[in-house]
Design a protein around this motif. Structure first.
Motif, PDB file in Angstrom:
ATOM      1  N   ASP A  52      -5.999  10.653 -21.957  1.00  0.00           N
ATOM      2  CA  ASP A  52      -5.165  11.853 -22.047  1.00  0.00           C
ATOM      3  C   ASP A  52      -5.618  12.897 -21.026  1.00  0.00           C
ATOM      4  N   ALA A  53      -6.944  13.077 -20.916  1.00  0.00           N
ATOM      5  CA  ALA A  53      -7.472  14.037 -19.947  1.00  0.00           C
ATOM      6  C   ALA A  53      -7.210  13.563 -18.518  1.00  0.00           C
ATOM      7  N   LYS A  54      -7.408  12.257 -18.293  1.00  0.00           N
ATOM      8  CA  LYS A  54      -7.200  11.706 -16.956  1.00  0.00           C
ATOM      9  C   LYS A  54      -5.750  11.890 -16.510  1.00  0.00           C
ATOM     10  N   TYR A  55      -4.797  11.555 -17.378  1.00  0.00           N
ATOM     11  CA  TYR A  55      -3.390  11.653 -17.002  1.00  0.00           C
ATOM     12  C   TYR A  55      -2.935  13.105 -16.839  1.00  0.00           C
ATOM     13  N   SER A  56      -3.687  14.034 -17.407  1.00  0.00           N
ATOM     14  CA  SER A  56      -3.393  15.448 -17.200  1.00  0.00           C
ATOM     15  C   SER A  56      -4.019  15.962 -15.910  1.00  0.00           C
ATOM     16  N   PHE A  57      -4.930  15.167 -15.370  1.00  0.00           N
ATOM     17  CA  PHE A  57      -5.689  15.577 -14.188  1.00  0.00           C
ATOM     18  C   PHE A  57      -5.201  14.840 -12.936  1.00  0.00           C
ATOM     19  N   ASN A  58      -5.152  13.501 -13.032  1.00  0.00           N
ATOM     20  CA  ASN A  58      -4.707  12.659 -11.912  1.00  0.00           C
ATOM     21  C   ASN A  58      -4.408  11.271 -12.463  1.00  0.00           C
ATOM     22  N   SER A  59      -3.141  10.906 -12.503  1.00  0.00           N
ATOM     23  CA  SER A  59      -2.755   9.620 -13.098  1.00  0.00           C
ATOM     24  C   SER A  59      -3.189   8.427 -12.258  1.00  0.00           C
ATOM     25  N   TYR A  60      -3.344   8.641 -10.950  1.00  0.00           N
ATOM     26  CA  TYR A  60      -3.595   7.514 -10.040  1.00  0.00           C
ATOM     27  C   TYR A  60      -5.004   7.591  -9.451  1.00  0.00           C
ATOM     28  N   THR A  61      -6.000   7.556 -10.299  1.00  0.00           N
ATOM     29  CA  THR A  61      -7.364   7.714  -9.800  1.00  0.00           C
ATOM     30  C   THR A  61      -7.879   6.465  -9.086  1.00  0.00           C
ATOM     31  N   MET A  62      -7.435   5.285  -9.492  1.00  0.00           N
ATOM     32  CA  MET A  62      -7.941   4.044  -8.909  1.00  0.00           C
ATOM     33  C   MET A  62      -6.974   3.508  -7.874  1.00  0.00           C
ATOM     34  N   ASN A  63      -7.472   3.241  -6.644  1.00  0.00           N
ATOM     35  CA  ASN A  63      -6.570   2.696  -5.623  1.00  0.00           C
ATOM     36  C   ASN A  63      -6.385   1.192  -5.798  1.00  0.00           C
ATOM     37  N   LEU A 100       0.806  -1.209   0.000  1.00  0.00           N
ATOM     38  CA  LEU A 100       0.000   0.000   0.000  1.00  0.00           C
ATOM     39  C   LEU A 100       0.848   1.273   0.000  1.00  0.00           C
ATOM     40  N   ARG A 101       2.133   1.132   0.307  1.00  0.00           N
ATOM     41  CA  ARG A 101       2.985   2.324   0.272  1.00  0.00           C
ATOM     42  C   ARG A 101       3.368   2.697  -1.157  1.00  0.00           C
ATOM     43  N   LEU A 102       3.091   1.807  -2.107  1.00  0.00           N
ATOM     44  CA  LEU A 102       3.433   2.050  -3.512  1.00  0.00           C
ATOM     45  C   LEU A 102       2.216   2.563  -4.271  1.00  0.00           C
ATOM     46  N   TYR A 103       2.459   3.353  -5.298  1.00  0.00           N
ATOM     47  CA  TYR A 103       1.360   3.842  -6.126  1.00  0.00           C
ATOM     48  C   TYR A 103       0.675   2.666  -6.835  1.00  0.00           C
ATOM     49  N   PRO A 104      -0.624   2.786  -7.082  1.00  0.00           N
ATOM     50  CA  PRO A 104      -1.310   1.749  -7.868  1.00  0.00           C
ATOM     51  C   PRO A 104      -0.931   1.849  -9.338  1.00  0.00           C
ATOM     52  N   ASP A 105      -1.272   0.826 -10.088  1.00  0.00           N
ATOM     53  CA  ASP A 105      -1.003   0.809 -11.524  1.00  0.00           C
ATOM     54  C   ASP A 105      -1.815   1.910 -12.204  1.00  0.00           C
ATOM     55  N   PRO A 106      -1.181   2.905 -12.803  1.00  0.00           N
ATOM     56  CA  PRO A 106      -1.939   3.999 -13.422  1.00  0.00           C
ATOM     57  C   PRO A 106      -2.776   3.556 -14.617  1.00  0.00           C
ATOM     58  N   THR A 107      -2.412   2.422 -15.240  1.00  0.00           N
ATOM     59  CA  THR A 107      -3.186   1.933 -16.381  1.00  0.00           C
ATOM     60  C   THR A 107      -4.376   1.072 -15.948  1.00  0.00           C
TER      61      THR A 107
END
Length: 354
Positions: free
Chosen positions: A234-245, A54-61
């Motif tokens: 493209d819009a998501k990655y410009s806004f927040n790359s890590y939206t899903m936990n 949980l200390r690591l970022y989730p998969d942005p894809t």
């Protein structure tokens, strides 16, 4: 007014249904009364042993979840976009695609978040009135516009329009983006997914909050052409790359895999809904034919607000708006058979006293 207040973006916010913290019969926010698929519980226990991750970022894809959804719907991974509930997905769609000076069209009685997003992003819009029976009038969506969005089934009416009706609106709007919000489609009829190969301007959004019993995990998704999904990412990655936990990604993928459990719980809700229809009719309620996991009811002899307050006092929560055209309607989520029996027992007692 202070000088800085002149530049603050002010909107009338969406008002969510009440989330009581005490034990009640909760029929006000269209949650699923049954637990998530067993595989979700197994995944929860497995994750407990990997707390350090949980200390690591989730998969942005969001690859695991996207892959599971692509497999389930037999589409390409490049046709799936996921977000934090369908609200997040729809908001991103408004931000990405509705940038014309022409108004976006949606019904006047519908999911009230549409107005909020339009106001937030400064998008012009026109609310098209549904008819006296709460049905969308498809011809109202023929004039030139900046985009179209409508739920099917609609909320809060629970009315489903068949695929031919949906396609007619899309066919008349091929130069703009058309979004069909299918949050409740699993309780209704045929999805518009079969139209994706025919119309490259179509976006379909769905959610894990209803049929998949995971409102608390906030998982939503869109399915569209690869090009439209690219624009969304493209819009998501410009806004927040890590939206899903991480937990949402893992639990969501497991929920999609269990097709039998999904079908079983959906069937139980539909069966309870069909039974509840007859019980409401016996008590004199009127309502449009329901096709979601809720019924939109009114009674010619009882005031909706008074009935709502009486039910709430007894620990039975339903949804009341009191807004124009629907001030005498209550939206009742379909709970378990036992919960619905308790609701009808209360209604019979209330009507005898009144």
């Amino acid at each position: 007014m202070r000088e800085f207040e002149k530049n603050i973006r002010k909107v009338e916010p969406y008002v969510p249904g009440e989330q009581p913290q005490k034990k009640v019969i909760k029929l006000n926010t269209n949650e699923n009364p049954y637990p998530p698929a067993p595989g979700v519980l197994a995944a929860m226990k497995k994750l407990e042993g990997h707390v350090d991750s949980l200390r690591l970022y989730p998969d942005p894809t969001s690859d695991a979840l996207v892959s599971a959804l692509a497999d389930f719907y037999h589409v390409g991974k490049d046709q799936v976009f996921v977000g934090v509930g369908s609200d997040d997905v729809l908001s991103m769609c408004f931000l990405t695609f509705f940038n014309s000076e022409k108004p976006v069209f949606f019904p006047d009685i519908t999911y009230s978040f549409y107005k909020v997003w339009a106001d937030l992003y400064r998008i012009p819009y026109e609310c098209k009135k549904v008819d006296e029976n709460f049905h969308i009038i498809k011809e109202d969506y023929y004039p030139e516009n900046g985009g179209v969005i409508f739920p099917n089934p609609n909320a809060p009416t629970s009315i489903y329009e068949d695929l031919e009706f949906v396609e007619d609106i899309i066919r008349h709007n091929q130069d703009v983006i058309v979004i069909v919000d299918e949050a409740y489609i699993d309780f209704a009829g045929e999805s518009a997914l079969s139209l994706l190969d025919k119309y490259d301007n179509l976006i379909i959004t769905q959610t894990f909050s209803k049929a998949r019993s995971m409102a608390g995990m906030r998982i939503g998704y869109a399915i569209a052409s690869p090009l439209l999904i690219k624009y969304l990412n493209d819009a998501k990655y410009s806004f927040n790359s890590y939206t899903m936990n991480k937990t949402s990604l893992v639990y969501g993928a497991e929920a999609v895999k269990d097709k039998e459990y999904f079908a079983e719980t959906t069937r139980k809700i539909v069966e309870t809904r069909d039974w509840a229809e007859e019980e409401f009719k016996k008590l004199g309620f009127v309502f449009p034919k329901p096709s979601a996991n809720f019924i939109f009811v009114s009674h010619p002899e009882y005031d909706a607000k008074e009935l709502f307050e009486a039910m709430k006092a007894k620990g039975i929560y339903v949804r009341f708006w009191g807004s124009e055209r629907i001030e005498q309607y209550l939206r009742v989520t379909i709970g378990t058979r036992e919960e619905m029996e308790a609701l009808f027992a209360f209604l019979r007692e209330y009507m005898m006293k009144c």
